[in-house]
Design a protein around this motif. Structure first.
Motif, mmCIF file in Angstrom:
data_model
loop_
_atom_site.group_PDB
_atom_site.id
_atom_site.type_symbol
_atom_site.label_atom_id
_atom_site.label_comp_id
_atom_site.label_asym_id
_atom_site.label_seq_id
_atom_site.Cartn_x
_atom_site.Cartn_y
_atom_site.Cartn_z
ATOM 1 N N ARG A 1 0.627 7.151 3.225
ATOM 2 C CA ARG A 1 -0.178 8.371 3.154
ATOM 3 C C ARG A 1 0.293 9.334 4.227
ATOM 4 O O ARG A 1 -0.347 9.505 5.249
ATOM 5 N N SER A 2 1.428 9.945 3.985
ATOM 6 C CA SER A 2 2.016 10.820 4.984
ATOM 7 C C SER A 2 2.760 11.971 4.311
ATOM 8 O O SER A 2 3.308 11.817 3.229
ATOM 9 N N THR A 3 2.760 13.105 4.989
ATOM 10 C CA THR A 3 3.552 14.248 4.536
ATOM 11 C C THR A 3 4.683 14.514 5.524
ATOM 12 O O THR A 3 5.281 15.582 5.518
ATOM 13 N N TRP B 1 -0.502 10.656 -3.256
ATOM 14 C CA TRP B 1 -1.778 10.145 -2.743
ATOM 15 C C TRP B 1 -2.863 11.192 -2.662
ATOM 16 O O TRP B 1 -4.032 10.866 -2.483
ATOM 17 N N TRP B 2 -2.558 12.486 -2.824
ATOM 18 C CA TRP B 2 -3.613 13.488 -2.728
ATOM 19 C C TRP B 2 -3.652 14.486 -3.883
ATOM 20 O O TRP B 2 -4.692 15.092 -4.127
ATOM 21 N N ARG C 1 0.848 -1.193 0.000
ATOM 22 C CA ARG C 1 0.000 0.000 0.000
ATOM 23 C C ARG C 1 0.879 1.237 0.000
ATOM 24 O O ARG C 1 1.998 1.212 0.475
ATOM 25 N N ARG C 2 0.322 2.336 -0.508
ATOM 26 C CA ARG C 2 1.057 3.599 -0.517
ATOM 27 C C ARG C 2 1.096 4.200 0.886
ATOM 28 O O ARG C 2 0.141 4.119 1.636
#
Length: 93
Positions: free
Chosen positions: A17-19, A66-67, A14-15
């Motif tokens: 999802r964090s910055t 992801w965004w 899975r990717r």
């Protein structure tokens, strides 16, 4: 870019999802500049940041991938929502 995935308990990739750890240098109107965390810019200026990422070819980085595509697709809806909030807050009738 290779660290943009993690494995779940059943082995599915899975990717991430964090910055986390990303900062963007922002030049303000008065000429000064600051390093601002990506999460703060993403919350305040999502459309502008998505445009910046696509123009500078960073949309493939794990913190953006992801965004950014969803934000670009929903750009018109986001702008309309902001405009309607503005008019409802600034005009009585």
């Amino acid at each position: 870019k290779s660290k943009g995935f993690y494995k779940t308990a059943n082995g599915t990739e899975r990717r991430v999802r964090s910055t986390k750890g990303w900062e963007i240098f922002v030049r303000w109107k008065d000429g000064s500049g600051d390093w601002v965390k990506l999460k703060d810019l993403k919350d305040s200026y999502p459309v502008e940041l998505a445009d910046y990422a696509t123009q500078n070819n960073t949309q493939d980085e794990p913190a953006f991938v992801w965004w950014v595509p969803q934000t670009i697709k929903k750009r018109k809806a986001i702008i309309q929502k902001i405009k309607s909030k503005y008019w409802s807050r600034t005009h009585k009738y």
